[in-house]
Scaffold this active site. Structure first.
Site, PDB file in Angstrom:
ATOM      1  N   ARG A 323     -39.916 -12.983  30.018  1.00 56.44           N
ATOM      2  CA  ARG A 323     -40.673 -11.755  30.253  1.00 56.44           C
ATOM      3  C   ARG A 323     -40.839 -10.883  28.989  1.00 56.44           C
ATOM      4  O   ARG A 323     -41.925 -10.369  28.745  1.00 56.44           O
ATOM      5  CB  ARG A 323     -40.062 -10.940  31.402  1.00 56.44           C
ATOM      6  CG  ARG A 323     -40.003 -11.713  32.727  1.00 56.44           C
ATOM      7  CD  ARG A 323     -39.700 -10.828  33.922  1.00 56.44           C
ATOM      8  NE  ARG A 323     -40.793  -9.949  34.212  1.00 56.44           N
ATOM      9  CZ  ARG A 323     -40.853  -8.682  33.890  1.00 56.44           C
ATOM     10  NH1 ARG A 323     -39.813  -8.106  33.306  1.00 56.44           N
ATOM     11  NH2 ARG A 323     -41.897  -7.963  34.160  1.00 56.44           N
ATOM     12  N   CYS A 354     -36.694 -21.419  18.108  1.00 56.18           N
ATOM     13  CA  CYS A 354     -37.367 -21.347  16.808  1.00 56.18           C
ATOM     14  C   CYS A 354     -38.724 -20.683  16.903  1.00 56.18           C
ATOM     15  O   CYS A 354     -39.749 -21.290  16.598  1.00 56.18           O
ATOM     16  CB  CYS A 354     -37.508 -22.752  16.250  1.00 56.18           C
ATOM     17  SG  CYS A 354     -35.926 -23.569  16.276  1.00 56.18           S
TER      18      CYS A 354
HETATM   19  N1  LLP Z   1     -48.641 -12.013  46.601  1.00 61.01           N
HETATM   20  C1  LLP Z   1     -49.444 -12.590  45.705  1.00 61.01           C
HETATM   21  C2  LLP Z   1     -50.717 -13.153  46.149  1.00 61.01           C
HETATM   22  C3  LLP Z   1     -49.070 -12.620  44.343  1.00 61.01           C
HETATM   23  O1  LLP Z   1     -49.878 -13.165  43.440  1.00 61.01           O
HETATM   24  C4  LLP Z   1     -47.824 -12.057  43.936  1.00 61.01           C
HETATM   25  C5  LLP Z   1     -47.380 -12.098  42.553  1.00 61.01           C
HETATM   26  C6  LLP Z   1     -47.006 -11.487  44.934  1.00 61.01           C
HETATM   27  C7  LLP Z   1     -47.445 -11.470  46.257  1.00 61.01           C
HETATM   28  C8  LLP Z   1     -45.668 -10.869  44.621  1.00 61.01           C
HETATM   29  O2  LLP Z   1     -45.798  -9.764  43.782  1.00 61.01           O
HETATM   30  P1  LLP Z   1     -44.542  -8.808  43.483  1.00 61.01           P
HETATM   31  O3  LLP Z   1     -44.184  -8.116  44.773  1.00 61.01           O
HETATM   32  O4  LLP Z   1     -43.427  -9.643  42.965  1.00 61.01           O
HETATM   33  O5  LLP Z   1     -45.066  -7.864  42.464  1.00 61.01           O
HETATM   34  N2  LLP Z   1     -44.414 -13.107  36.175  1.00 61.01           N
HETATM   35  C9  LLP Z   1     -44.822 -11.715  36.253  1.00 61.01           C
HETATM   36  C10 LLP Z   1     -45.247 -11.335  37.667  1.00 61.01           C
HETATM   37  C11 LLP Z   1     -46.339 -12.224  38.243  1.00 61.01           C
HETATM   38  C12 LLP Z   1     -46.725 -11.863  39.658  1.00 61.01           C
HETATM   39  C13 LLP Z   1     -47.654 -12.865  40.241  1.00 61.01           C
HETATM   40  N3  LLP Z   1     -48.051 -12.628  41.584  1.00 61.01           N
HETATM   41  C14 LLP Z   1     -43.684 -10.835  35.726  1.00 61.01           C
HETATM   42  O6  LLP Z   1     -42.658 -11.354  35.323  1.00 61.01           O
HETATM   43  O7  LLP Z   1     -43.832  -9.619  35.673  1.00 61.01           O
END
Ligand code: LLP
Length: 432
Positions: A323, A354
């Site tokens: 992240r 690296c």
């Molecule tokens: N529903 C859908 C359709 C989504 O695309 C996502 C997340 C969620 C629910 C859940 O979202 P949350 O409640 O966790 O915000 N890797 C990134 C975050 C990517 C989120 C992708 N979609 C990070 O580390 O910040």
């Protein structure tokens, strides 16, 4: 820099210093380190349960289901913790679907999302009579209709609409603007619903929306929700018998000094906007449930004085927690042994990979720490282990779940032999 002087951990009260040692629930993290080695992830089951209950309680007076977004942390131990409390699952691949099933969440509580589901993934979902498939394009509707007809089933679908709302979060995790790849533009949704209603094997039952992740303000949610409410009313008026609304995830958490909306306020605004719609609601939180409930524990390998910067080199790297490299994300760094508030100095905290991007923090003010000491990268429960890789042939970090005074390894560190055994040298290189 005010937050740096605070000794209260993000993730408190489950993550806190007890008798000078950073603990998850009642277990000192150093004790887990002795058992599993570093680096490792550790999650507080107590906090995951607490967050789920907060979310569920906020909607206890509405017809609402919570489908945990498995992508945030797909470990079976984490999914099972939530499944046991009654959560459903939001999945985006056959792999995640299989994880939900393996953790005890039945297909009748699963929502299948994602813009690129293949015919074989759709077939897996339809054959399991999944609760709902969120469709994101007309070609996907056609593919699903073909699959469902072949299997002699009817697939219940929601169309994910793109409401063209700026979620005001990091550009890489904004999903609800019209230039983003997600959903069907809300202005064209009605015609997609009419086509869906006429297709064999397809039953349109709802509307889905998700505008991004780590939202720290209610306003974009409310704008998107109002647009969805209007579409819902107009489609019903046109005779499309919708009865469900999937309002996605996205509620942010505190990593540093953010002030995300309280879940009660988020719930109040969803209920205000949809209260008299007659629809049942579903939510897909990921980060909110597990983000503050996990940390990555690492050992300091070296402290190195560069010409302009001091470097603290950890045995964890960007392959364990990407992240910071990907989104410039801030993760608080706390020594496992509580320190006095004196002698704090700036350092760059880096991993051994690296790449210069393998940096967890730049010019971070930290208490005096030395090689051999352990530190925790806080708030790493969501999109931490889940986005891990084997880059630099580093072994994936093990994962541990704590509950009260107990802990269990929920994913072991693989051996080098097991990792190397995944590759094969082709016969033309091994023949003599
Ligand atoms: N529903 C859908 C359709 C989504 O695309 C996502 C997340 C969620 C629910 C859940 O979202 P949350 O409640 O966790 O915000 N890797 C990134 C975050 C990517 C989120 C992708 N979609 C990070 O580390 O910040």
């Amino acid at each position: 820099m005010t937050k740096l002087a605070k000794t209260e951990a993000p993730g408190a009260p489950e993550f806190a210093y007890r008798k000078g040692e950073l603990c998850a629930d009642n277990v000192p993290l150093a004790r887990i380190a002795d058992e599993v080695g570093t680096p490792f992830y550790v999650y507080s089951g107590t906090q995951i349960e607490r967050r789920y209950r907060e979310f569920a309680d906020a909607f206890s007076d509405a017809r609402a289901t919570i489908c945990y977004s498995v992508k945030a942390n797909p470990n079976l131990g984490v999914i099972a913790t939530l499944g046991k409390l009654g959560a459903g699952a939001d999945v985006v691949s056959e792999g995640e679907f299989r994880r939900a099933l393996a953790a005890g969440i039945p297909a009748s509580r699963v929502i299948f999302s994602g813009i690129g589901k293949t015919a074989s993934e759709l077939e897996f979902a339809v054959a399991h009579d999944v609760h709902q498939i969120n469709v994101e394009s007309v070609p996907e509707l056609e593919a699903l209709s073909a699959v469902a007809t072949r299997l002699g089933r009817t697939a219940r679908i929601a169309i994910r609409v793109n409401p063209d709302v700026d979620a005001r979060t990091h550009a890489k995790i904004t999903t609800g603007k019209k230039e983003n790849k997600f959903g069907i533009d809300i202005a064209h949704a009605a015609s997609a619903y009419r086509r869906a209603a006429a297709m064999p094997g397809i039953a349109p039952v709802g509307i889905a929306v998700h505008i991004g992740s780590q939202l720290t303000s209610l306003r974009p949610f409310e704008t998107a929700f109002r647009r969805v409410a209007e579409l819902y009313r107009s489609l019903r008026a046109q005779g499309i018998p919708l009865e469900r609304l999937d309002l996605g995830g996205g509620v942010g958490i505190r990593y540093k000094d953010e002030t995300p909306p309280a879940i009660a306020d988020y719930a109040a605004s969803a209920k205000r906007i949809f209260g008299n719609s007659g629809a049942s609601l579903s939510f897909e939180p990921g980060r909110y449930l597990v983000g503050n409930a996990g940390v990555l524990v690492a050992k300091i390998v070296y402290v190195k004085k560069g010409v302009t910067h001091r470097f603290i080199i950890l045995d964890a790297a960007m392959n364990d927690l990407i992240r910071p490299a990907l989104y410039d994300a801030w993760h608080e760094i706390m020594p496992l042994n509580e320190k006095a508030r004196r002698g704090w100095k700036e350092a760059d905290v880096v991993g051994p990979v690296c790449e210069t991007g393998d940096t967890f923090a730049t010019r971070r003010k930290l208490p005096p720490v030395e090689a051999g000491e352990l530190v925790a990268l806080m708030s790493a429960g969501a999109y931490g282990a889940s986005m891990g890789s084997g880059y630099n042939t580093r072994l994936p970090a093990p994962e541990v779940l704590v509950r009260g005074s107990q802990f269990a390894v929920i994913r072991a560190r693989p051996s080098y032999d097991a990792v190397l055994a995944q590759d094969h040298i082709p016969p033309w290189l091994t023949a003599n």
